[in-house]
Design a protein around this motif. Structure first.
Motif, PDB file in Angstrom:
ATOM      1  N   PRO A   1       0.923  -1.218  -0.401  1.00  0.00           N
ATOM      2  CA  PRO A   1      -0.209   0.069  -0.111  1.00  0.00           C
ATOM      3  C   PRO A   1       1.011   1.391   0.448  1.00  0.00           C
ATOM      4  N   PHE A   2       2.054   1.013   0.848  1.00  0.00           N
ATOM      5  CA  PHE A   2       3.057   1.832   0.348  1.00  0.00           C
ATOM      6  C   PHE A   2       3.188   2.716  -0.420  1.00  0.00           C
ATOM      7  N   MET A   3       3.732   1.640  -1.481  1.00  0.00           N
ATOM      8  CA  MET A   3       4.371   2.064  -2.872  1.00  0.00           C
ATOM      9  C   MET A   3       3.117   2.762  -3.637  1.00  0.00           C
ATOM     10  N   VAL A   4       2.152   1.451  -3.422  1.00  0.00           N
ATOM     11  CA  VAL A   4       0.860   2.277  -4.398  1.00  0.00           C
ATOM     12  C   VAL A   4       0.860   3.432  -4.115  1.00  0.00           C
ATOM     13  N   LEU A   5       0.625   3.881  -2.753  1.00  0.00           N
ATOM     14  CA  LEU A   5       0.060   5.709  -2.107  1.00  0.00           C
ATOM     15  C   LEU A   5       1.497   6.689  -2.847  1.00  0.00           C
ATOM     16  N   ILE A   6       2.626   6.051  -2.599  1.00  0.00           N
ATOM     17  CA  ILE A   6       3.080   7.143  -3.095  1.00  0.00           C
ATOM     18  C   ILE A   6       3.419   6.829  -5.132  1.00  0.00           C
ATOM     19  N   GLY A   7       3.105   5.830  -5.891  1.00  0.00           N
ATOM     20  CA  GLY A   7       2.988   6.296  -7.073  1.00  0.00           C
ATOM     21  C   GLY A   7       1.675   7.325  -6.952  1.00  0.00           C
ATOM     22  N   TYR A   8       0.896   6.813  -6.730  1.00  0.00           N
ATOM     23  CA  TYR A   8      -0.461   7.957  -7.067  1.00  0.00           C
ATOM     24  C   TYR A   8      -0.086   9.633  -6.734  1.00  0.00           C
ATOM     25  N   TRP A   9       0.784   9.793  -5.538  1.00  0.00           N
ATOM     26  CA  TRP A   9       1.221  10.706  -5.099  1.00  0.00           C
ATOM     27  C   TRP A   9       2.123  11.411  -6.287  1.00  0.00           C
ATOM     28  N   TYR A  10       3.292  10.541  -6.978  1.00  0.00           N
ATOM     29  CA  TYR A  10       3.815  11.197  -8.492  1.00  0.00           C
ATOM     30  C   TYR A  10       3.026  11.181  -8.751  1.00  0.00           C
ATOM     31  N   SER A  11       1.554  10.837  -9.532  1.00  0.00           N
ATOM     32  CA  SER A  11       1.467  10.971 -10.363  1.00  0.00           C
ATOM     33  C   SER A  11       0.454  12.172 -10.493  1.00  0.00           C
ATOM     34  N   ARG A  12      -0.182  12.260  -9.215  1.00  0.00           N
ATOM     35  CA  ARG A  12      -0.434  13.349  -9.496  1.00  0.00           C
ATOM     36  C   ARG A  12       0.304  14.403  -9.663  1.00  0.00           C
ATOM     37  N   SER A  13       1.384  14.763  -8.748  1.00  0.00           N
ATOM     38  CA  SER A  13       2.391  16.635  -8.698  1.00  0.00           C
ATOM     39  C   SER A  13       2.980  15.850 -10.021  1.00  0.00           C
ATOM     40  N   ALA A  14       2.894  15.037 -11.462  1.00  0.00           N
ATOM     41  CA  ALA A  14       3.916  14.958 -12.682  1.00  0.00           C
ATOM     42  C   ALA A  14       2.422  16.020 -13.019  1.00  0.00           C
ATOM     43  N   ALA A  15       0.936  15.855 -13.489  1.00  0.00           N
ATOM     44  CA  ALA A  15      -0.195  16.477 -13.748  1.00  0.00           C
ATOM     45  C   ALA A  15      -0.154  17.680 -13.558  1.00  0.00           C
ATOM     46  N   ARG A  16       0.046  17.468 -11.821  1.00  0.00           N
ATOM     47  CA  ARG A  16       0.303  19.227 -12.128  1.00  0.00           C
ATOM     48  C   ARG A  16       1.329  19.863 -12.149  1.00  0.00           C
ATOM     49  N   HIS A  17       2.638  19.826 -11.924  1.00  0.00           N
ATOM     50  CA  HIS A  17       3.822  20.205 -12.940  1.00  0.00           C
ATOM     51  C   HIS A  17       3.386  20.567 -14.401  1.00  0.00           C
ATOM     52  N   GLU A  18       2.508  19.677 -15.090  1.00  0.00           N
ATOM     53  CA  GLU A  18       2.470  19.389 -16.593  1.00  0.00           C
ATOM     54  C   GLU A  18       1.596  20.766 -16.713  1.00  0.00           C
ATOM     55  N   ARG A  19      -0.157  20.581 -15.480  1.00  0.00           N
ATOM     56  CA  ARG A  19      -0.768  21.996 -16.008  1.00  0.00           C
ATOM     57  C   ARG A  19       0.426  23.167 -15.694  1.00  0.00           C
ATOM     58  N   ASP A  20       0.559  23.814 -14.347  1.00  0.00           N
ATOM     59  CA  ASP A  20       1.881  24.608 -13.805  1.00  0.00           C
ATOM     60  C   ASP A  20       2.571  24.915 -15.566  1.00  0.00           C
ATOM     61  N   PHE A  21       3.383  24.038 -15.533  1.00  0.00           N
ATOM     62  CA  PHE A  21       3.927  24.188 -17.727  1.00  0.00           C
ATOM     63  C   PHE A  21       3.095  24.523 -18.621  1.00  0.00           C
ATOM     64  N   LEU A  22       1.416  24.277 -18.786  1.00  0.00           N
ATOM     65  CA  LEU A  22       0.437  24.656 -20.066  1.00  0.00           C
ATOM     66  C   LEU A  22       0.039  26.833 -19.262  1.00  0.00           C
ATOM     67  N   HIS A  23      -0.166  26.056 -18.647  1.00  0.00           N
ATOM     68  CA  HIS A  23      -0.528  27.660 -17.723  1.00  0.00           C
ATOM     69  C   HIS A  23       1.279  28.345 -17.893  1.00  0.00           C
ATOM     70  N   MET A  24       1.802  28.213 -17.350  1.00  0.00           N
ATOM     71  CA  MET A  24       2.701  29.413 -17.879  1.00  0.00           C
ATOM     72  C   MET A  24       2.630  29.638 -19.641  1.00  0.00           C
ATOM     73  N   ILE A  25       2.406  28.560 -20.291  1.00  0.00           N
ATOM     74  CA  ILE A  25       2.857  28.795 -21.443  1.00  0.00           C
ATOM     75  C   ILE A  25       1.745  29.699 -22.559  1.00  0.00           C
ATOM     76  N   GLU A  26       0.824  29.702 -21.273  1.00  0.00           N
ATOM     77  CA  GLU A  26       0.005  30.374 -21.717  1.00  0.00           C
ATOM     78  C   GLU A  26      -0.062  32.001 -21.136  1.00  0.00           C
ATOM     79  N   ARG A  27       0.517  32.094 -20.054  1.00  0.00           N
ATOM     80  CA  ARG A  27       0.633  33.603 -19.605  1.00  0.00           C
ATOM     81  C   ARG A  27       1.207  34.590 -21.245  1.00  0.00           C
TER      82      ARG A  27
END
Length: 131
Positions: A105-131
């Motif tokens: 369960p620890f590894m599943v939680l870390i994988g989920y956390w990383y997936s959310r973090s990567a998606a957030r970074h990509e969203r921030d990247f797109l917002h930075m481009i759109e500015r």
């Protein structure tokens, strides 16, 4: 064969292919300039992409460190505190439960956390481009 039968007539030419590109008229000037810099790999585009790569790498390294501490810390904990190894939960010794069940369960939680973090970074990247 005739055109009615589904084959093109010998004298007909096939229409030229047309390259379809995102509608440039909907892009704002700063956004299109940033996208152009990304496509042409200019220094500004490299800086923006480098920021994304560094953010993703930082997240990956932090979570890898967390996994290393968590997984290597359990055996070290049982080695340093042998009295914990004698504890029994539900008829099973604690080290067997902690080392055989907890990591999954620890590894599943870390994988989920990383997936959310990567998606957030990509969203921030797109917002930075759109500015």
């Amino acid at each position: 064969m005739t055109p009615e039968q589904g084959t093109p007539a010998a004298g007909r030419r096939r229409p030229r292919r047309k390259r379809v590109v995102l509608a440039d008229r909907y892009r704002t000037a700063p956004m299109s300039r940033t996208i152009m810099e990304l496509e042409e790999q200019t220094s500004v585009g490299e800086m923006v992409v480098g920021h994304l790569v560094r953010a993703q790498l930082r997240s990956a390294l932090v979570l890898t460190g967390l996994v290393a501490v968590g997984l290597f810390g359990l055996p070290l904990l049982f080695y340093l505190l042998p009295s914990l190894g004698d504890a029994v939960i539900f008829g099973v010794r604690l080290p067997w439960l902690a080392l055989g069940v907890l990591p999954y369960p620890f590894m599943v939680l870390i994988g989920y956390w990383y997936s959310r973090s990567a998606a957030r970074h990509e969203r921030d990247f797109l917002h930075m481009i759109e500015r």
